[in-house]
Write a protein that holds these residues in place. Structure first.
Motif, PDB file in Angstrom:
ATOM      1  N   ARG A 192      -5.069   3.707  11.227  1.00 24.82           N
ATOM      2  CA  ARG A 192      -6.286   3.663  10.422  1.00 24.82           C
ATOM      3  C   ARG A 192      -6.039   4.301   9.056  1.00 24.82           C
ATOM      4  NH1 ARG A 192     -10.951   6.056  14.268  1.00 24.82           N
ATOM      5  NH2 ARG A 192      -9.407   7.732  14.496  1.00 24.82           N
ATOM      6  N   LEU A 193      -6.945   4.041   8.109  1.00 29.24           N
ATOM      7  CA  LEU A 193      -6.839   4.596   6.760  1.00 29.24           C
ATOM      8  C   LEU A 193      -7.706   5.849   6.672  1.00 29.24           C
ATOM      9  CD1 LEU A 193      -5.715   4.073   3.841  1.00 29.24           C
ATOM     10  CD2 LEU A 193      -7.934   3.031   3.350  1.00 29.24           C
ATOM     11  N   TYR A 194      -7.110   6.940   6.173  1.00 28.03           N
ATOM     12  CA  TYR A 194      -7.820   8.219   6.131  1.00 28.03           C
ATOM     13  C   TYR A 194      -8.189   8.626   4.700  1.00 28.03           C
ATOM     14  CZ  TYR A 194      -7.014   8.869  11.068  1.00 28.03           C
ATOM     15  OH  TYR A 194      -7.054   8.722  12.440  1.00 28.03           O
ATOM     16  N   LYS A 195      -9.034   9.602   4.607  1.00 31.39           N
ATOM     17  CA  LYS A 195      -9.552  10.115   3.337  1.00 31.39           C
ATOM     18  C   LYS A 195      -8.413  10.529   2.404  1.00 31.39           C
ATOM     19  CE  LYS A 195     -12.863  13.645   1.735  1.00 31.39           C
ATOM     20  NZ  LYS A 195     -13.785  14.721   2.216  1.00 31.39           N
ATOM     21  N   GLY A 196      -8.535  10.173   1.144  1.00 36.09           N
ATOM     22  CA  GLY A 196      -7.496  10.497   0.176  1.00 36.09           C
ATOM     23  C   GLY A 196      -7.632  11.895  -0.397  1.00 36.09           C
ATOM     24  N   ARG A 197      -6.508  12.510  -0.668  1.00 34.42           N
ATOM     25  CA  ARG A 197      -6.492  13.806  -1.346  1.00 34.42           C
ATOM     26  C   ARG A 197      -6.479  13.568  -2.862  1.00 34.42           C
ATOM     27  NH1 ARG A 197      -5.991  17.981   2.049  1.00 34.42           N
ATOM     28  NH2 ARG A 197      -5.359  17.513   4.207  1.00 34.42           N
ATOM     29  N   THR A 198      -6.992  14.540  -3.591  1.00 33.92           N
ATOM     30  CA  THR A 198      -7.288  14.298  -5.010  1.00 33.92           C
ATOM     31  C   THR A 198      -6.102  14.482  -5.954  1.00 33.92           C
ATOM     32  OG1 THR A 198      -8.063  16.591  -5.262  1.00 33.92           O
ATOM     33  CG2 THR A 198      -9.718  14.913  -4.706  1.00 33.92           C
ATOM     34  N   GLY A 199      -4.915  14.766  -5.426  1.00 33.56           N
ATOM     35  CA  GLY A 199      -3.758  14.927  -6.301  1.00 33.56           C
ATOM     36  C   GLY A 199      -3.462  13.683  -7.117  1.00 33.56           C
ATOM     37  N   VAL A 200      -3.630  12.513  -6.513  1.00 31.20           N
ATOM     38  CA  VAL A 200      -3.383  11.259  -7.221  1.00 31.20           C
ATOM     39  C   VAL A 200      -4.342  11.113  -8.399  1.00 31.20           C
ATOM     40  CG1 VAL A 200      -4.874   9.962  -5.638  1.00 31.20           C
ATOM     41  CG2 VAL A 200      -3.173   8.750  -6.995  1.00 31.20           C
ATOM     42  N   ALA A 201      -5.602  11.504  -8.195  1.00 32.29           N
ATOM     43  CA  ALA A 201      -6.590  11.427  -9.274  1.00 32.29           C
ATOM     44  C   ALA A 201      -6.252  12.400 -10.392  1.00 32.29           C
ATOM     45  CB  ALA A 201      -7.985  11.712  -8.727  1.00 32.29           C
ATOM     46  N   SER A 202      -5.845  13.612 -10.024  1.00 33.69           N
ATOM     47  CA  SER A 202      -5.500  14.615 -11.022  1.00 33.69           C
ATOM     48  C   SER A 202      -4.374  14.135 -11.925  1.00 33.69           C
ATOM     49  CB  SER A 202      -5.096  15.919 -10.322  1.00 33.69           C
ATOM     50  OG  SER A 202      -4.708  16.898 -11.263  1.00 33.69           O
ATOM     51  N   MET A 203      -3.352  13.517 -11.332  1.00 37.67           N
ATOM     52  CA  MET A 203      -2.224  13.032 -12.134  1.00 37.67           C
ATOM     53  C   MET A 203      -2.624  11.838 -12.989  1.00 37.67           C
ATOM     54  SD  MET A 203       1.156  13.502  -9.715  1.00 37.67           S
ATOM     55  CE  MET A 203       0.429  12.888  -8.195  1.00 37.67           C
ATOM     56  N   ALA A 204      -3.420  10.927 -12.422  1.00 36.02           N
ATOM     57  CA  ALA A 204      -3.834   9.746 -13.175  1.00 36.02           C
ATOM     58  C   ALA A 204      -4.675  10.121 -14.383  1.00 36.02           C
ATOM     59  CB  ALA A 204      -4.611   8.798 -12.267  1.00 36.02           C
TER      60      ALA A 204
END
Length: 246
Positions: A127-139
């Motif tokens: 299943r697909l789980y909740k994403g952590r915000t590190g990807v958003a911070s870098m983007a």
């Protein structure tokens, strides 16, 4: 040099033979300039198959344990992961998390492709789980697009615990790049990072067709392991006692 040898002469051809990957949307991956490829994570082979089919080099942030194993096997494993372009990351949180972000930003500042799994770890049940915000911070900090990616079939090919993958066809599907320039200057705002992360995860979900679980994969995995241990202890307790006295 080792990266090119593995990709084009050794590992790449072998992976194409074993998995016969069906590629969809590869045109969405930028031909030049910095970008993040954000993918679901179902199997250890994800980190090899996807970079093998992307024309450009993809640098992944990989858990530090791959680089610190003991003995000859540990040294060979570390050399292999460095050879395929992966960067060791300490996932213990706190300052380690900030160091991971800095490593990712360094890749992006060089105009390269950064591969990342927003879930933080492999899904233990597909299943697909909740994403952590590190990807958003870098983007948001780097001001780069995010290309959502879905690995389909790799869980069935090699789920957690299986040593050798099955020979079967998989699909790798890329979505249109996501532009988060409207969040410029908000890299320290938790609400903004959560919104960006959720948008990325929604796009991955749309591409993959997985069932979504609104909790972190690491927490769900730990809970499942605890339940398994409890069941095992219960079976031992039920069957390990002596029979009634006569």
């Amino acid at each position: 040099m080792l990266y090119q040898v593995l990709k084009y002469l050794l590992l790449g051809p072998l992976l194409r033979l074993v998995f016969r990957p069906r590629i969809e949307g590869l045109e969405h991956v930028p031909e030049e300039g910095a970008a993040i490829i954000a993918s679901n994570h179902l199997s250890v082979v994800d980190s090899f198959v996807m970079p093998a089919i992307v024309p450009r080099r993809v640098t992944f942030l990989a858990k530090a344990e791959y680089f610190t194993g003991p003995g000859l096997k540990g040294r060979l494993t570390a050399a292999f992961f460095r050879g395929v372009g992966q960067i060791p990351v300490d996932r213990s949180g706190g300052r380690a998390s900030q160091a991971a972000l800095s490593s990712g930003l360094a890749v992006l500042r060089k105009g390269r492709l950064l591969g990342i799994y927003p879930e933080g770890t492999r899904s233990h049940d597909g299943r697909l789980y909740k994403g952590r915000t590190g990807v958003a911070s870098m983007a948001v900090t780097a001001g780069v697009p995010v290309v959502p990616c879905a690995m389909i079939g790799t869980f069935e090919a090699q789920p957690t615990g299986r040593r050798l993958p099955r020979v079967m066809r998989i699909t790798i599907r890329f979505g249109a790049p996501l532009d988060f320039s409207r969040y410029a200057g908000l890299a320290d705002e938790r609400a903004a990072l959560r919104a960006v992360t959720d948008e990325i995860m929604y796009e991955i979900l749309t591409l993959s067709g997985q069932e979504y679980v609104d909790t972190y994969a690491g927490e769900a995995k730990a809970e499942a392991q605890a339940q398994a241990r409890a069941r095992a202890q219960g079976r031992r307790g039920h069957g390990g006692g002596k029979g009634p006295a006569r």
